[in-house]
Write a protein that holds these residues in place. Sequence first.
Motif, short mmCIF file in Angstrom:
data_model
loop_
_atom_site.label_atom_id
_atom_site.label_comp_id
_atom_site.label_asym_id
_atom_site.label_seq_id
_atom_site.Cartn_x
_atom_site.Cartn_y
_atom_site.Cartn_z
N PRO A 222 0.83 -1.21 0.00
CA PRO A 222 0.00 0.00 0.00
C PRO A 222 0.86 1.26 0.00
O PRO A 222 1.98 1.25 0.49
N VAL A 223 0.32 2.31 -0.57
CA VAL A 223 1.02 3.59 -0.60
C VAL A 223 0.29 4.57 0.32
O VAL A 223 -0.89 4.39 0.62
N ILE A 224 1.01 5.57 0.69
CA ILE A 224 0.44 6.60 1.55
C ILE A 224 -0.45 7.51 0.70
O ILE A 224 -0.04 7.98 -0.35
N LYS A 225 -1.69 7.71 1.16
CA LYS A 225 -2.64 8.53 0.41
C LYS A 225 -2.08 9.92 0.13
O LYS A 225 -2.29 10.46 -0.94
N GLN A 226 -1.34 10.47 1.07
CA GLN A 226 -0.77 11.80 0.87
C GLN A 226 0.18 11.82 -0.32
O GLN A 226 0.20 12.80 -1.08
N GLU A 227 0.94 10.76 -0.51
CA GLU A 227 1.86 10.69 -1.64
C GLU A 227 1.10 10.61 -2.96
O GLU A 227 1.47 11.25 -3.94
N VAL A 228 0.03 9.83 -2.96
CA VAL A 228 -0.80 9.73 -4.17
C VAL A 228 -1.43 11.08 -4.48
O VAL A 228 -1.43 11.54 -5.62
N ASP A 229 -1.95 11.74 -3.46
CA ASP A 229 -2.56 13.07 -3.64
C ASP A 229 -1.53 14.07 -4.17
O ASP A 229 -1.84 14.88 -5.05
N LYS A 230 -0.32 14.00 -3.66
CA LYS A 230 0.75 14.90 -4.10
C LYS A 230 1.07 14.67 -5.58
O LYS A 230 1.17 15.62 -6.36
N GLN A 231 1.21 13.40 -5.96
CA GLN A 231 1.50 13.08 -7.36
C GLN A 231 0.34 13.50 -8.26
O GLN A 231 0.56 14.03 -9.35
N LEU A 232 -0.89 13.26 -7.82
CA LEU A 232 -2.06 13.64 -8.60
C LEU A 232 -2.08 15.15 -8.83
O LEU A 232 -2.33 15.62 -9.94
N LYS A 233 -1.79 15.91 -7.80
CA LYS A 233 -1.77 17.37 -7.93
C LYS A 233 -0.69 17.81 -8.93
O LYS A 233 -0.93 18.68 -9.76
#
Length: 120
Positions: free
Chosen positions: A72-83
Motif C-alpha cells: 500500500p502507498v500513503i494517500k498523501q503521496e498519491v494526492d501529491k502526485q495527482l496534484k
Amino acid sequence: MLNKPTLTDEDIASTILSDLKRVTREYATAATESVCPEIRQMFTQMLNSTLTMQGELYTIMQQNNMYNASSPVIKQEVDKQLKQYQQTQQKTSQFVQQAQAAQSPIPPNSAGTSSMPAYQ
C-alpha cells in the motif's frame, strides 16, 4: 504415455494479464502517435476495452488469491502526485491553446486592427 506439465489456472490467468498489460501499452502508444482522428479514436476505444478486461481479470485473480497487489502507498503521496500531474496537464493545455491561437488566422474586425493582444 508422456507426462506433460500442465499450467494451473493461476499461470494461465497471469499470462493473460501480462498480455493485456502489454497490449494496453501498445494501444496507448498507437493512439498517441495516430495522426488520423478516426484511427486515434479506434485505438482509444480498443485501449479502453482492454483496460476494462485487464481490470476485470485482476479483480477475479485478486479475489481468488492469484495476485498479490503491491504494498500500500500513503494517500498523501498519491494526492501529491495527482496534484503535480494535474498542474502539468493544465500547463500543457495552456501551451497547446496558445500555440493553436498563434497558428490560427486572425479574422479581420470592423476597425481593421488585430484582435491579438500586443506583446511587449
